[in-house]
Scaffold this motif. Structure first.
Motif, PDB file in Angstrom:
ATOM      1  N   VAL A 121      65.844  14.371  51.655  1.00 13.72           N
ATOM      2  CA  VAL A 121      65.272  14.299  53.003  1.00 13.72           C
ATOM      3  C   VAL A 121      66.202  13.472  53.878  1.00 13.72           C
ATOM      4  O   VAL A 121      66.348  12.264  53.685  1.00 13.72           O
ATOM      5  CB  VAL A 121      63.857  13.688  52.983  1.00 13.72           C
ATOM      6  N   ASP A 122      66.864  14.130  54.828  1.00 20.00           N
ATOM      7  CA  ASP A 122      67.751  13.482  55.796  1.00 20.00           C
ATOM      8  C   ASP A 122      67.154  13.704  57.184  1.00 20.00           C
ATOM      9  O   ASP A 122      67.743  14.363  58.032  1.00 20.00           O
ATOM     10  CB  ASP A 122      69.155  14.092  55.726  1.00 20.00           C
ATOM     11  N   ALA A 123      65.991  13.148  57.417  1.00 22.41           N
ATOM     12  CA  ALA A 123      65.224  13.468  58.628  1.00 22.41           C
ATOM     13  C   ALA A 123      65.033  12.264  59.534  1.00 22.41           C
ATOM     14  O   ALA A 123      64.010  12.153  60.221  1.00 22.41           O
ATOM     15  CB  ALA A 123      63.868  14.056  58.232  1.00 22.41           C
ATOM     16  N   GLY A 124      66.017  11.347  59.552  1.00 19.25           N
ATOM     17  CA  GLY A 124      65.912  10.192  60.431  1.00 19.25           C
ATOM     18  C   GLY A 124      64.683   9.368  60.127  1.00 19.25           C
ATOM     19  O   GLY A 124      64.353   9.092  58.972  1.00 19.25           O
ATOM     20  N   ALA A 125      63.958   8.966  61.180  1.00 18.53           N
ATOM     21  CA  ALA A 125      62.750   8.160  60.989  1.00 18.53           C
ATOM     22  C   ALA A 125      61.671   8.925  60.237  1.00 18.53           C
ATOM     23  O   ALA A 125      60.817   8.332  59.576  1.00 18.53           O
ATOM     24  CB  ALA A 125      62.220   7.700  62.346  1.00 18.53           C
ATOM     25  N   HIS A 126      61.707  10.256  60.338  1.00 18.81           N
ATOM     26  CA  HIS A 126      60.712  11.061  59.615  1.00 18.81           C
ATOM     27  C   HIS A 126      60.920  11.032  58.096  1.00 18.81           C
ATOM     28  O   HIS A 126      60.028  11.452  57.357  1.00 18.81           O
ATOM     29  CB  HIS A 126      60.733  12.511  60.115  1.00 18.81           C
ATOM     30  N   SER A 127      62.064  10.582  57.649  1.00 20.49           N
ATOM     31  CA  SER A 127      62.282  10.466  56.197  1.00 20.49           C
ATOM     32  C   SER A 127      61.275   9.512  55.586  1.00 20.49           C
ATOM     33  O   SER A 127      60.683   9.796  54.534  1.00 20.49           O
ATOM     34  CB  SER A 127      63.706   9.978  55.909  1.00 20.49           C
TER      35      SER A 127
ATOM     36  N   ALA B 106      68.640  -1.315  73.984  1.00 17.09           N
ATOM     37  CA  ALA B 106      67.803  -1.315  72.775  1.00 17.09           C
ATOM     38  C   ALA B 106      66.352  -1.372  73.207  1.00 17.09           C
ATOM     39  O   ALA B 106      65.851  -2.422  73.619  1.00 17.09           O
ATOM     40  CB  ALA B 106      68.147  -2.492  71.877  1.00 17.09           C
ATOM     41  N   LEU B 107      65.697  -0.228  73.156  1.00 16.04           N
ATOM     42  CA  LEU B 107      64.344  -0.090  73.681  1.00 16.04           C
ATOM     43  C   LEU B 107      63.392   0.286  72.559  1.00 16.04           C
ATOM     44  O   LEU B 107      63.429   1.409  72.046  1.00 16.04           O
ATOM     45  CB  LEU B 107      64.330   0.985  74.772  1.00 16.04           C
ATOM     46  N   ALA B 108      62.536  -0.637  72.150  1.00 13.49           N
ATOM     47  CA  ALA B 108      61.522  -0.323  71.139  1.00 13.49           C
ATOM     48  C   ALA B 108      60.509   0.638  71.734  1.00 13.49           C
ATOM     49  O   ALA B 108      60.025   0.433  72.857  1.00 13.49           O
ATOM     50  CB  ALA B 108      60.837  -1.601  70.672  1.00 13.49           C
ATOM     51  N   MET B 109      60.214   1.717  71.017  1.00 15.53           N
ATOM     52  CA  MET B 109      59.241   2.682  71.531  1.00 15.53           C
ATOM     53  C   MET B 109      58.382   3.237  70.413  1.00 15.53           C
ATOM     54  O   MET B 109      58.860   3.398  69.279  1.00 15.53           O
ATOM     55  CB  MET B 109      59.934   3.810  72.289  1.00 15.53           C
ATOM     56  N   PRO B 110      57.107   3.525  70.709  1.00 14.00           N
ATOM     57  CA  PRO B 110      56.157   3.935  69.666  1.00 14.00           C
ATOM     58  C   PRO B 110      56.207   5.425  69.354  1.00 14.00           C
ATOM     59  O   PRO B 110      55.198   6.127  69.441  1.00 14.00           O
ATOM     60  CB  PRO B 110      54.808   3.535  70.270  1.00 14.00           C
ATOM     61  N   LYS B 111      57.353   5.927  69.002  1.00 14.69           N
ATOM     62  CA  LYS B 111      57.474   7.313  68.573  1.00 14.69           C
ATOM     63  C   LYS B 111      58.750   7.456  67.755  1.00 14.69           C
ATOM     64  O   LYS B 111      59.644   6.606  67.820  1.00 14.69           O
ATOM     65  CB  LYS B 111      57.454   8.282  69.747  1.00 14.69           C
ATOM     66  N   LEU B 112      58.838   8.537  66.994  1.00 19.90           N
ATOM     67  CA  LEU B 112      59.962   8.723  66.089  1.00 19.90           C
ATOM     68  C   LEU B 112      61.079   9.565  66.694  1.00 19.90           C
ATOM     69  O   LEU B 112      62.179   9.601  66.147  1.00 19.90           O
ATOM     70  CB  LEU B 112      59.490   9.365  64.776  1.00 19.90           C
ATOM     71  N   GLU B 113      60.793  10.250  67.798  1.00 24.03           N
ATOM     72  CA  GLU B 113      61.783  11.105  68.447  1.00 24.03           C
ATOM     73  C   GLU B 113      61.736  10.884  69.953  1.00 24.03           C
ATOM     74  O   GLU B 113      60.655  10.726  70.525  1.00 24.03           O
ATOM     75  CB  GLU B 113      61.514  12.586  68.156  1.00 24.03           C
ATOM     76  N   ARG B 114      62.900  10.923  70.562  1.00 24.36           N
ATOM     77  CA  ARG B 114      62.974  10.728  72.003  1.00 24.36           C
ATOM     78  C   ARG B 114      62.950  12.076  72.727  1.00 24.36           C
ATOM     79  O   ARG B 114      63.382  13.090  72.181  1.00 24.36           O
ATOM     80  CB  ARG B 114      64.262   9.984  72.351  1.00 24.36           C
ATOM     81  N   TYR B 115      62.455  12.040  73.954  1.00 24.50           N
ATOM     82  CA  TYR B 115      62.440  13.225  74.824  1.00 24.50           C
ATOM     83  C   TYR B 115      61.610  14.382  74.253  1.00 24.50           C
ATOM     84  O   TYR B 115      61.868  15.540  74.548  1.00 24.50           O
ATOM     85  CB  TYR B 115      63.871  13.692  75.126  1.00 24.50           C
ATOM     86  N   LYS B 116      60.643  14.041  73.424  1.00 24.19           N
ATOM     87  CA  LYS B 116      59.737  15.054  72.887  1.00 24.19           C
ATOM     88  C   LYS B 116      58.287  14.697  73.197  1.00 24.19           C
ATOM     89  O   LYS B 116      57.375  15.073  72.464  1.00 24.19           O
ATOM     90  CB  LYS B 116      59.923  15.182  71.365  1.00 24.19           C
ATOM     91  N   GLY B 117      58.103  13.974  74.307  1.00 23.79           N
ATOM     92  CA  GLY B 117      56.765  13.528  74.651  1.00 23.79           C
ATOM     93  C   GLY B 117      56.243  12.528  73.629  1.00 23.79           C
ATOM     94  O   GLY B 117      57.014  11.784  73.022  1.00 23.79           O
ATOM     95  N   MET B 118      54.931  12.532  73.422  1.00 27.97           N
ATOM     96  CA  MET B 118      54.312  11.587  72.485  1.00 27.97           C
ATOM     97  C   MET B 118      53.844  12.291  71.218  1.00 27.97           C
ATOM     98  O   MET B 118      52.984  11.794  70.500  1.00 27.97           O
ATOM     99  CB  MET B 118      53.141  10.878  73.164  1.00 27.97           C
TER     100      MET B 118
END
Length: 448
Positions: free
Chosen positions: A223-229, A294-306
């Protein structure tokens, strides 16, 4: 739908997953490999050229790298350069350029001076640039808007030319796919728009369930899925001692070419994120890109809404240990102020004015009207929180179950290390499956 079985299935079509597909296809006797990517193409998120600084991070100008880490990273960064040269990608999506790490003020000047003496043996091409040399090769780091020389002491270490510095990692990801499919007598299939929702092991086989109802099974899964790993690992009961803090990086672009090469700054050892740097953007006609923030954000992917917010909450794996790690970060005033300042960089209008104050450390003549917020640029870097050691883990993290599945989380320099990580995982896959990894061929083409 009839189930399709593969010896290896790779989850995630970023550069790490694509590099592994290529490595397994070219350097092992594994015959059937599949790669699953949730979106319409590979490298659409963090590996995309606009999502990262396009830098080959080898450790020569990254001041947060120890000599030991630089030695390891140099080996893996050399691999992607040799891959690019082997296939003729130089001056197509891999480029030579000027680069440097610059110190401003007496304390940073001393740090750069000492670092140069320590690192020049590992990187023989490194040169030391005093203020007069910088006036000639990178004048905008010395002179202000009135043409006056900045008052601080300034030096740098780096190279003027003859070294590969820059890669469009999105283009390289696609090249890995193309070249993997050219390998004779191999099945290399890529399934796009195939979001993996669940992985289950029954007996000796892994069954992968996707949103578009593919029916796949595998003997081994990577699994090479970034934060989704980590999200998928948690769903299978692995990595429960880890949580994930998502940190996005934003950029500001200039309207013209201001710098002749990459200019990196001295890293603050307290801050677990990259120092501000300026890069000529190869996808924006060489205009200078400053960042990342460096912006902490509550989601695993950017520019994909919430859409990934629920997954973020699960991956954060909140507990008193996670709360303690976050509290320790925020109680340090330097880190706390840095985090709040980076939130402010996102405010339209005001953010640019604030950002310029930091960026002027690199280009003293920079004005607010010279830059604009690079909308749609930047990605998300998964920063792993270790609940056992009660600290933020810097760099890459990997969970090897020992039972036929590996989960990788690869923030920077994950793109630079993609072939090195692929080598590591390919060897593990082959050992588990009783297959052969052709170390001699791999070394001849990518190492020696």
């Amino acid at each position: 739908m009839q189930e399709k079985h593969y010896e290896v299935v790779i989850v995630g079509g970023g550069i790490s997953g694509c590099a592994l597909l290529y490595t397994l296809a070219r350097y092992t006797d594994i015959k059937s490999i599949a790669l699953l990517e949730k979106y319409e193409g590979v490298a659409t998120l963090n590996s995309k050229g606009t999502a990262n600084s396009q830098t080959i991070h080898c450790g020569d100008i990254e001041t947060n790298y120890t000599l030991e880490k630089a030695r390891k990273t140099k080996r893996t960064s050399d691999m992607i350069i040799k891959y690019g040269l082997q296939h003729g990608y130089n001056e197509k999506f891999m480029f030579q350029g000027q680069k440097m790490a610059m110190g401003v003020g007496d304390e940073e000047v001393e740090a750069i001076t000492q670092r140069f003496e320590t690192f020049k043996e590992l990187f023989p091409y490194l040169e030391f640039f005093d203020k007069n040399t910088l006036k000639e090769i990178e004048p905008r780091v010395i002179f202000d808007e009135n043409g006056n020389e900045r008052p601080e002491n300034v030096v740098a270490m780096g190279v003027k030319s003859g070294v590969y510095t820059t890669v469009d990692y999105g283009a390289m990801s696609n090249s890995f796919i193309e070249n993997a499919k050219k390998e004779a007598k191999k099945t290399c299939e890529v399934y796009l728009n195939s979001e993996v929702q669940n992985i289950t092991k029954v007996g000796e086989k892994f069954y992968i369930r996707t949103a578009n109802k593919l029916s796949l099974s595998a003997d081994f899964v990577v699994v090479d899925a970034g934060a989704h790993s980590l999200w998928l690992a948690h769903k299978m009961g692995y990595g429960k001692d880890m949580g994930c803090l998502s940190v996005a990086g934003s950029f500001y672009l200039t309207k013209q070419k201001l710098l002749n090469g990459k200019v990196y700054m001295v890293q603050n050892p307290k801050l677990p994120f990259a120092a501000l740097h300026g890069d000529p953007d190869i996808l924006a006609d060489g205009c200078t890109r400053f960042g990342p923030t460096a912006l902490a954000m509550p989601k695993l992917e950017r520019y994909k809404g919430m859409r990934s917010f629920p997954e973020y909450l699960q991956t954060l794996n909140f507990s008193k240990e996670i709360a303690g790690i976050l509290f320790d970060l925020f109680k340090d005033s330097e880190i706390r102020n840095y985090i709040f300042r980076n939130f402010a960089f996102e405010i339209p209008g005001y953010g640019a004015q604030l950002f310029i104050k930091d960026a002027r450390k690199i280009v003293p003549s920079l004005r607010v009207e010279d830059v604009y917020y690079a909308k749609g640029f930047g990605g998300v870097r998964p920063q792993v929180l270790n609940k056992t050691e009660k600290k933020l883990m810097l760099g890459e993290a990997s969970i090897d179950s020992g039972d036929g599945i590996i989960f990788n989380m690869t923030p920077s320099p994950g793109a630079t290390s993609c072939l090195g990580n692929a080598e590591r995982d390919a060897m593990k896959v082959c050992e588990f499956l009783g297959k052969k990894f052709d170390e001699k061929k791999f070394s001849a083409e990518l190492v020696d």
